[in-house]
Write an enzyme that holds these catalytic residues in place. Sequence first.
Site, PDB file in Angstrom:
ATOM      1  N   TYR A 122       0.594  -1.594   0.431  1.00 55.31           N
ATOM      2  CA  TYR A 122       0.517  -0.032   0.052  1.00 55.31           C
ATOM      3  C   TYR A 122       0.355   1.275   0.002  1.00 55.31           C
ATOM      4  CZ  TYR A 122      -3.532   2.890   1.078  1.00 55.31           C
ATOM      5  OH  TYR A 122      -4.476   4.274   1.028  1.00 55.31           O
TER       6      TYR A 122
ATOM      7  N   PHE B  20      -6.528  20.519 -24.125  1.00 58.28           N
ATOM      8  CA  PHE B  20      -7.344  18.952 -24.623  1.00 58.28           C
ATOM      9  C   PHE B  20      -8.545  19.168 -23.949  1.00 58.28           C
ATOM     10  CE2 PHE B  20      -8.316  14.674 -24.213  1.00 58.28           C
ATOM     11  CZ  PHE B  20      -8.638  14.066 -25.269  1.00 58.28           C
ATOM     12  N   ASP B  21      -9.881  18.613 -24.303  1.00 58.48           N
ATOM     13  CA  ASP B  21     -11.332  18.289 -24.197  1.00 58.48           C
ATOM     14  C   ASP B  21     -11.545  18.374 -22.624  1.00 58.48           C
ATOM     15  OD1 ASP B  21     -11.185  15.553 -24.309  1.00 58.48           O
ATOM     16  OD2 ASP B  21     -12.743  15.350 -25.942  1.00 58.48           O
TER      17      ASP B  21
ATOM     18  N   ASP C 267       1.083  19.767 -20.797  1.00 62.75           N
ATOM     19  CA  ASP C 267       0.603  18.162 -20.952  1.00 62.75           C
ATOM     20  C   ASP C 267       1.256  17.688 -22.237  1.00 62.75           C
ATOM     21  OD1 ASP C 267      -1.022  16.915 -21.665  1.00 62.75           O
ATOM     22  OD2 ASP C 267      -2.918  17.724 -21.849  1.00 62.75           O
TER      23      ASP C 267
ATOM     24  N   ALA D  13       1.243  14.256 -22.622  1.00 61.25           N
ATOM     25  CA  ALA D  13       0.797  13.739 -23.031  1.00 61.25           C
ATOM     26  C   ALA D  13       1.893  12.447 -24.268  1.00 61.25           C
ATOM     27  CB  ALA D  13      -0.435  13.271 -23.764  1.00 61.25           C
TER      28      ALA D  13
ATOM     29  N   LYS E  24      -0.596   7.154 -23.481  1.00 61.65           N
ATOM     30  CA  LYS E  24      -0.482   7.876 -25.002  1.00 61.65           C
ATOM     31  C   LYS E  24       0.981   7.141 -25.107  1.00 61.65           C
ATOM     32  CE  LYS E  24      -4.316   9.892 -24.655  1.00 61.65           C
ATOM     33  NZ  LYS E  24      -4.561  10.954 -24.184  1.00 61.65           N
TER      34      LYS E  24
ATOM     35  N   HIS F 265     -20.880  13.113 -27.880  1.00 64.08           N
ATOM     36  CA  HIS F 265     -20.525  12.773 -28.886  1.00 64.08           C
ATOM     37  C   HIS F 265     -20.420  11.313 -28.522  1.00 64.08           C
ATOM     38  CE1 HIS F 265     -16.931  13.824 -26.868  1.00 64.08           C
ATOM     39  NE2 HIS F 265     -16.462  12.586 -26.987  1.00 64.08           N
TER      40      HIS F 265
HETATM   41  C1  LIG Z   1      -5.820  12.398 -23.106  1.00 67.32           C
HETATM   42  C2  LIG Z   1      -5.288  13.386 -23.285  1.00 67.32           C
HETATM   43  C3  LIG Z   1      -5.472  14.519 -22.120  1.00 67.32           C
HETATM   44  C4  LIG Z   1      -6.130  12.896 -20.502  1.00 67.32           C
HETATM   45  O1  LIG Z   1      -5.714  11.680 -20.370  1.00 67.32           O
HETATM   46  P1  LIG Z   1      -6.070  10.786 -20.040  1.00 67.32           P
HETATM   47  O2  LIG Z   1      -5.585   9.797 -20.098  1.00 67.32           O
HETATM   48  O3  LIG Z   1      -7.215  10.302 -21.203  1.00 67.32           O
HETATM   49  O4  LIG Z   1      -7.594  10.970 -19.172  1.00 67.32           O
HETATM   50  C5  LIG Z   1      -5.123  15.332 -21.566  1.00 67.32           C
HETATM   51  N1  LIG Z   1      -4.101  16.133 -22.761  1.00 67.32           N
HETATM   52  C6  LIG Z   1      -3.967  15.283 -24.323  1.00 67.32           C
HETATM   53  C7  LIG Z   1      -3.384  16.453 -24.707  1.00 67.32           C
HETATM   54  C8  LIG Z   1      -4.431  14.443 -24.121  1.00 67.32           C
HETATM   55  O5  LIG Z   1      -4.145  13.400 -25.071  1.00 67.32           O
END
Ligand SMILES: *Cc1c(COP(=O)(O)O)cnc(C)c1O
Length: 462
Positions: free
Chosen positions: A76, A128-129, A218, A220, A261, A453
């Site tokens: 843990y 990102f959304d 960000d 990713a 990603k 969507h």
């Molecule tokens: C996918 C993504 C996120 C969010 O990550 P999740 O793992 O889906 O929660 C944030 N920013 C970018 C650019 C992404 O492609």
Amino acid sequence: MPEPSFHTIIEPFRIKSVDPIRMTTREERQAKLEAAGYNLFRLHSDDVLVDLLTDSGTGAMSADQWAAVMRGDESYAGSPSYYRFEEAVRSLTGFRHIIPVHQGRAAEKILFGAVAGAGKVVPANHHFDTTRANVEATGAEALDLPCPEAADIAGRHPFKGNLDVERLDELLEGRSADVPLCLVTVTDNTGGGQPVSLENLRQVRSVCQRYGVPLFLDAARFAENAYLVKLREPGQRARSARDIAREVFSLADGATMSAKKDGIANIGGFLALNSDAWAERARQLLILTEGFTTYGGLAGRDLEAVARGLEEVLDEDYLRYRLRSVEYLGEGFRSAGIPIVEPPGGHAIFVDARAMLPHVPPSRLPGQSLACALYSEGGVRSVEVGTVMFGRTDPVTGDQVPAAMDLLRLALPRRVYTQSHVDYVIEVAGHVAERRDRLGGYRIVGEPSALRHFSATYQPVG
Ligand SMILES: *Cc1c(COP(=O)(O)O)cnc(C)c1O
């Protein structure tokens, strides 16, 4: 004798474990599509032949990652798996505090929960959304400041992911006290997987420094961005992708990361940052919703898979193959006369559905029409990124208020499909393109109040 150079770039791996694909007929697919209300998110994935819905969490793990999974320690608190994860993230990013989370949006929720709030504004190249949603959920404003070239779909600017530094400067001149941080998304997913240049990041850094505003990434797709910098930015060819990625992180004060990603893991992420005070607040929020600070909502085995994935993603044979696969898909579409967002970016090809179906007005959802046609004709799943995703229904007239663009995204999962899968997708898209005049529009018959969507239902029109 010089080293021979061959132009075919092979997948730099062999396949040891396979997942069968179940073949289907067009008649079966049409029935599945109708039963799903023409929404591809509502399909069962084993009714799909080639699934390009997303590159998130859909990558294939390596034998080394699976071996690391077996080494996962499920204590843990203080698990050795956490310390291996921390070391992998710190040696890549150089940040002081490494906080694991179950996926990218959890890092966003915790970060913006700690530092944003009503009256604040968070500028970015593009949010990102989920990032936008998490900024807005705190009452703050999410402000996109993309470079002007980003709006030119067919233009071949090498770094359409760049942030508009002049507009950032203007914003900070007037309101720096309201800006908790500036965010740069690498690569810019919303803008077509387009990279951000090192030069742009250095300029953003210097503007932020002048006003005392922290810069966050960000991250990713940090590895794809680093390799695109190597390929496209003058003077960067001789550097390794790892070296470029390290410099990118060194320009920032922190980062959020979806390891689904460029962590090549099926789940995971992190928030990494230098500020002791912010890290303290973030850890308190983490414990509230995600879990203790050394696992953050993940199993020890997941931490191991991410640690290993962060190493593998910077392998240049992998990155060359990865970016070449995306470019190859783009070239195939171009030769079939299909208009795409140029130039191809890091993880996906985006088709300009409005240009491809000029007889279907945006209010009749041309991107959705193409998505349905690719699935029913060839079993290929893609996703509309246009009026369905970013538009809305006018509450008075019931008409669709269109988004700025109507695109169709085909995202390539990492290390999953071979060149013949990609050739097949190109052939299916070419077949659809030849019959484009016969494709009609769609209308929405049911939609939820948010993120429509994912669950809306549709009917073909005409
Ligand atoms: C996918 C993504 C996120 C969010 O990550 P999740 O793992 O889906 O929660 C944030 N920013 C970018 C650019 C992404 O492609």
